[in-house]
Design a protein around this motif. Structure first.
Motif, short mmCIF file in Angstrom:
data_model
loop_
_atom_site.label_atom_id
_atom_site.label_comp_id
_atom_site.label_asym_id
_atom_site.label_seq_id
_atom_site.Cartn_x
_atom_site.Cartn_y
_atom_site.Cartn_z
N MET A 1 -133.32 -120.37 25.43
CA MET A 1 -133.06 -119.42 24.11
C MET A 1 -131.27 -119.94 24.14
N TYR A 2 -131.12 -119.82 22.68
CA TYR A 2 -129.56 -119.92 22.07
C TYR A 2 -128.66 -118.70 22.21
N LYS A 3 -127.72 -118.75 22.36
CA LYS A 3 -126.34 -117.98 22.01
C LYS A 3 -125.65 -118.28 20.88
N LYS A 4 -125.17 -117.39 20.39
CA LYS A 4 -123.92 -117.53 19.55
C LYS A 4 -122.67 -118.57 19.99
N GLY A 5 -122.28 -119.25 19.33
CA GLY A 5 -121.46 -120.36 19.44
C GLY A 5 -121.92 -121.35 20.22
N ASP A 6 -123.43 -121.24 20.05
CA ASP A 6 -123.65 -122.81 20.70
C ASP A 6 -123.43 -123.97 20.19
N LYS A 7 -123.34 -125.14 19.96
CA LYS A 7 -123.35 -126.16 18.76
C LYS A 7 -124.55 -127.03 19.08
N VAL A 8 -124.96 -127.60 17.49
CA VAL A 8 -126.30 -127.85 17.57
C VAL A 8 -125.89 -129.42 16.98
N ALA B 1 -124.24 -128.18 13.11
CA ALA B 1 -123.39 -126.90 13.29
C ALA B 1 -123.36 -125.42 14.47
N GLU B 2 -122.68 -124.77 14.35
CA GLU B 2 -122.78 -123.74 15.40
C GLU B 2 -123.35 -122.92 15.49
N ILE B 3 -123.59 -122.34 16.08
CA ILE B 3 -124.66 -121.27 15.81
C ILE B 3 -123.77 -119.65 15.32
N ARG C 1 -135.23 -117.84 15.62
CA ARG C 1 -134.53 -117.76 13.84
C ARG C 1 -133.01 -117.51 14.78
N VAL C 2 -131.73 -118.70 13.70
CA VAL C 2 -130.71 -118.52 14.30
C VAL C 2 -129.75 -118.75 12.58
N ARG C 3 -128.84 -117.99 12.27
CA ARG C 3 -127.99 -118.29 11.27
C ARG C 3 -127.15 -119.07 12.14
N LEU C 4 -126.83 -120.24 10.81
CA LEU C 4 -126.12 -121.93 10.99
C LEU C 4 -125.32 -121.87 10.50
N HIS C 5 -123.72 -122.29 10.87
CA HIS C 5 -122.74 -122.29 10.88
C HIS C 5 -122.29 -123.73 10.30
N LEU C 6 -122.56 -124.82 9.50
CA LEU C 6 -122.04 -125.54 8.78
C LEU C 6 -121.05 -126.15 8.54
N PRO C 7 -120.57 -127.51 8.97
CA PRO C 7 -119.07 -128.27 8.84
C PRO C 7 -118.70 -127.71 7.34
N LYS D 1 -129.48 -128.40 20.80
CA LYS D 1 -128.69 -127.85 21.51
C LYS D 1 -127.94 -129.33 21.95
N ILE D 2 -126.65 -129.70 21.58
CA ILE D 2 -125.67 -130.86 22.08
C ILE D 2 -124.30 -130.43 22.70
N ASP D 3 -124.38 -131.37 23.37
CA ASP D 3 -122.46 -130.50 23.88
C ASP D 3 -120.93 -130.36 23.39
N GLU D 4 -120.35 -130.13 23.65
CA GLU D 4 -118.99 -129.90 22.95
C GLU D 4 -118.15 -131.16 22.33
#
Length: 161
Positions: free
Chosen positions: A1-8, A24-26, A34-40, A54-57
């Motif tokens: 499960m993804y959470k707010k602030g995860d990097k993908v 992007a960041e969730i 479903r999630v809403r992504l914030h793109l660069p 999901k990827i690491d920081e």
């Protein structure tokens, strides 16, 4: 499960990272699928969780840096054109012209993102929220290009057909 602030990282239709790589960041979670992504580029979109992983920081920062490296600044000659438009049309303020230019860039970005998604996922798999943003960008690009066409006849006005 993804959470707010995860990097993908965004995946293509084969489940591999899209080329060029996009991160992007969730921004918000709407359920397990479903999630809403914030793109660069500060765009946001609703996306299914099977379209990214999901990827690491550190990986996020590395890819984000390469994305910013690919972006180009506004060419100097275009800045001079904006000044030329402002000097030729004293009724139009320079900041009004720059504002329309920035809006035009945003609309072009949305239209390009739509075309990329159609190529990756197919037209039938585009979600309703993104379709709304796409239709808004279509009308917005006509508005901005009409504005610039009034300043310079060589700038064409796109036709919505």
């Amino acid at each position: 499960m993804y959470k707010k602030g995860d990097k993908v990282i965004i995946l293509d239709y084969n489940g591999k990272p899209a080329i060029p790589k996009v991160v992007a960041e969730i921004e918000d979670v709407y359920g397990e699928d479903r999630v809403r992504l914030h793109l660069p580029d500060n765009a946001c979109c609703l996306e299914f969780t099977d379209r990214f992983e999901k990827i690491d920081e550190d990986t996020y920062d590395e890819i984000l840096h390469s994305v910013h490296e690919r972006e180009k600044e506004m060419p100097v000659d275009l800045q001079l054109d904006i000044r030329k438009f402002a000097s030729k049309h004293p009724r139009r303020r320079k900041d009004e012209i720059i504002k329309m230019f920035d809006q035009d860039k945003r609309y072009v970005s949305i239209l390009n993102a739509y075309m990329g998604r159609v190529m990756m996922y197919g037209k039938e798999n585009i979600n309703e929220r993104f379709l709304f943003e796409y239709k808004e960008a279509l009308f917005g690009i006509v508005e901005t290009r009409t504005f610039f066409h009034e300043l310079d006849d060589s700038i064409p006005i796109p036709e919505l057909t």
